[in-house]
Design a protein around this motif. Structure first.
Motif: not given
Length: 131
Positions: A117-128
């Motif tokens: 979940e942390i990895r997914d949130l970080l990758s989503e945040s990096a895309r934005r």
């Protein structure tokens, strides 16, 4: 040691338990009176013997050897009545109230699920925010 005992007494569970025991004993007396004075005569009437009730003597003419089946039936009816009242008056409302007023806890995540979940949130945040 006395402080722990005082906390135990004042916690509230002891008072609830004491009330439950007193009410249970009073209700048991009511059910016992019902079964002894209403159910027993009905069961004895089925037995056909006016003297002894529903049962049989192992040794004829010896009242001490009388096997009282009516008393066993009465005790079973007594138990069923008490169990039904306890279930419908205490257990069902408690279960309903517990479901209504408690919040279900989420299942604890394993380390791998949490890291995913942390990895997914970080990758989503990096895309934005590509900065």
């Amino acid at each position: 040691m006395l402080k722990g005992f005082k906390d135990f007494l004042l916690r509230g569970n002891v008072l609830d338990l004491a009330v439950a025991v007193v009410v249970g004993a009073a209700f048991t007396a009511i059910v016992t009176a019902f079964t002894e004075n209403i159910v027993n005569p009905l069961v004895a009437a089925l037995g056909g013997s006016e003297e002894m009730g529903f049962g049989f003597e192992i040794i004829a003419g010896n009242a001490e050897t009388f096997v009282d089946i009516g008393a066993v039936i009465t005790a079973a009816i007594n138990f069923v009545i008490i169990a039904a009242v306890v279930y419908f008056i205490l257990i069902v409302p408690y279960t309903h109230a517990k479901k209504r007023f408690t919040v279900e806890e989420q299942a604890a995540l394993t380390d791998v699920e949490l890291l995913t979940e942390i990895r997914d949130l970080l990758s989503e945040s990096a895309r934005r925010d590509p900065a």
